[in-house]
Design an enzyme around this catalytic site. Structure first.
Site: not given
Ligand code: IPE
Ligand code: IPE
Ligand code: MG
Length: 234
Positions: A63, A15
């Site tokens: 996602n 994340d």
């Molecule tokens: C969790 O991260 C899923 C992945 C890292 C693939 P998200 O960024 O999607 O989760 P939330 O929305 O902050 O809970």
């Molecule tokens: C994790 O990084 C990757 C995926 C969920 C695909 P994020 O895209 O969630 O990055 P933040 O949380 O918005 O910084």
């Molecule tokens: Mg995220």
């Protein structure tokens, strides 16, 4: 620190890619590319240290609710990355498997995944389990549906495990980068007794040094599984 403990199965929720990019004045997609490159290096590092299974959360079923442009970028990254880096995983002797539903993924993504699984299946350093279009509840529901189809009436936890996406031991250590303190539907069955660790750094910055710190923290944990340790028994 001496006698570092090595978890058998590590889970990482990758994340913070978007915030990593934003801090640098870049588009979110640049963060995903940096995160993917980091995953290549980090997976080798983790498995070289003796961990046998590394599960990573790369794309959740939820996602798909992101803007289409970001979803498209990620799907293209998976296609290009998996096709180009098959040779890397072969060279490093890493077996790659995927967990998740294939239904909403394009034929090209599924083909790249299948080829990766097939061509790395005999590798022995360790297993990288990439959770893609994955949800923890979906995995449990999919297992239940397979059980119903098999006409099973009575089932144990050990039987149930066999219906999950891949044959993996429980997660010992669950790491979520970026400082968020939540699970977001990651491997709900497998994390029952996992130790949890939430480093503040964003995933593209979660390098070898950060992972060493994570292992030091794991080594300090006192795992009990509901019982008592030797030194606590009088
Ligand atoms: C969790 O991260 C899923 C992945 C890292 C693939 P998200 O960024 O999607 O989760 P939330 O929305 O902050 O809970
Ligand atoms: C994790 O990084 C990757 C995926 C969920 C695909 P994020 O895209 O969630 O990055 P933040 O949380 O918005 O910084
Ligand atoms: Mg995220």
């Amino acid at each position: 620190m001496d006698n570092i403990k090595i978890p058998t199965h590590v889970g990482i929720i990758l994340d913070g890619n978007g915030r990593w990019a934003k801090e640098r004045g870049l588009k979110r997609t640049a963060g995903h590319l940096a995160g993917y490159k980091n995953l290549l290096k980090l997976s080798k590092y983790v498995l070289d240290k003796g961990t046998k299974y590394l599960s990573v959360f790369a794309f959740s079923t939820e996602n798909f609710n992101r803007p289409q442009e970001e979803v498209d970028y990620l799907m293209d990254l998976f296609i290009k990355g998996f096709n180009e880096d098959r040779s890397y995983f072969k060279k490093e002797n890493i077996r790659v498997v995927f967990s998740g539903r294939r239904n909403r993924l394009s034929d090209k993504v599924v083909a790249a995944m299948d080829k990766m699984e097939d061509e790395t299946k005999d590798n022995t350093l360790g297993t990288l389990n990439i959770c893609l279009n994955y949800g923890g509840r979906a995995e449990i529901v999919d297992a239940v549906n397979k059980i119903i189809k098999d006409n099973k009436k009575d089932i144990t936890e050990e039987d149930f495990k066999k219906y999950l996406y891949n044959d993996l031991p429980d997660i010992d250590y669950m790491i979520r980068t970026s400082g968020e303190l939540r699970i977001s539907n990651f491997m709900l069955w497998q994390i029952s007794y996992a130790e949890l660790y939430f480093p503040k750094c964003y995933f593209p910055d979660f390098n070898e040094k950060e992972y060493d710190k994570a292992l030091e923290e794991f080594t300090k944990r006192d795992r009990r599984f509901g019982g008592l340790n030797n030194h606590e028994q009088s």
